[in-house]
Design an enzyme around this catalytic site. Sequence first.
Site, mmCIF file in Angstrom:
data_model
loop_
_atom_site.group_PDB
_atom_site.id
_atom_site.type_symbol
_atom_site.label_atom_id
_atom_site.label_comp_id
_atom_site.label_asym_id
_atom_site.label_seq_id
_atom_site.Cartn_x
_atom_site.Cartn_y
_atom_site.Cartn_z
ATOM 1 N N ASP A 149 9.636 34.903 13.961
ATOM 2 C CA ASP A 149 10.294 36.111 14.059
ATOM 3 C C ASP A 149 9.492 37.395 14.104
ATOM 4 O OD1 ASP A 149 12.689 37.699 13.982
ATOM 5 O OD2 ASP A 149 12.642 37.642 11.705
ATOM 6 N N TYR A 150 8.591 37.446 14.890
ATOM 7 C CA TYR A 150 7.712 38.630 14.954
ATOM 8 C C TYR A 150 8.693 39.757 15.898
ATOM 9 C CZ TYR A 150 2.912 36.900 13.646
ATOM 10 O OH TYR A 150 1.832 36.715 12.971
ATOM 11 N N GLU A 151 8.653 40.904 15.492
ATOM 12 C CA GLU A 151 9.480 41.737 16.149
ATOM 13 C C GLU A 151 8.777 43.041 16.557
ATOM 14 O OE1 GLU A 151 12.766 42.838 13.524
ATOM 15 O OE2 GLU A 151 13.409 40.308 13.212
ATOM 16 N N HIS A 152 7.405 43.190 16.469
ATOM 17 C CA HIS A 152 6.573 44.239 16.889
ATOM 18 C C HIS A 152 5.377 43.659 17.418
ATOM 19 C CE1 HIS A 152 9.492 46.689 14.881
ATOM 20 N NE2 HIS A 152 9.248 46.160 13.895
#
EC number: 3.2.1.14
Length: 314
Positions: A149-152
């Site tokens: 769930d990396y978002e950046h």
Amino acid sequence: MASVSPSSLLLLFFALLSPLLPLTSALVFREYIGSQFNDVKFSDVPINPDVDFHFILAFAIDYTSGSSPTPTNGNFKPFWDTNNLSPSQVAAVKRTHSNVKVSLSLGGDSVGGKNVFFSPSSVSSWVENAVSSLTRIIKQYHLDGIDIDYEHFKGDPNTFAECIGQLVTRLKKNEVVSFVSIAPFDDAQVQSHYQALWEKYGHQIDYVNFQFYAYSARTSVEQFLKYFEEQSSNYHGGKVLVSFSTDSSGGLKPDNGFFRACSILKKQGKLHGIFVWSADDSLMSNNVFRYEMQAQSMLASVNSRDRAMYWSLL
């Protein structure tokens, strides 16, 4: 000596074999838990015995702790509420509920009020550190799977694909985890990274936890179904799970037609499962896990029907 008919032998064969055969059509319910430190426990969440139930610990992050967290190049540590969601509590909920599995999610949106960035020094060093640190955490906490769930991002899509792809491949090969999910949403940068990962390593990914709650709060049932088709195309061949949130974020909420959309997908044979963000918010809401129970009831009805069909063929 009495003879045994071929049909009797066939029935005996299937009876012995059937416990070993997975119900591949079984639908899954998943819920993120532990990110907000509001004392939510596994035992707070209602669990329907007729669904495959996954808790997802939010989050493990490769950052330092403290007031100014910085990246650690794949050296992960737990950033969820470890007091209430400890190794012994993981073991207890799995012992009490045979249908429960527990995974951890990597990354998330922020830590210490700042964005969490995927920021590897190199592919090889990040993968080595991640395999080592996550293997230790997963074994310590008796976990079954991993969610991405990396978002950046500070790395390009190809670097992300290789780091995450090599990580999950090794964890599966080493039998550290039995399933993998990814959690993209409709953002150009996010999609470019996750679709690069899917293109190279989609065969290693079991579920796509698409964050449909990142869409507008004005989303209609028709728009939701359109979004589902778009993301099923983007992650072609994957089990794209539908989702709602119990916080103030957007998407199609249960009161506005979410379960109607699920019913349509169910009739079309496209409903693979439901996930929720998050148990922490549900505990504090006025509806305390009402929607989780409704979602599981819907999934259980499909699973029960499929089991009946399965046994009728034996």
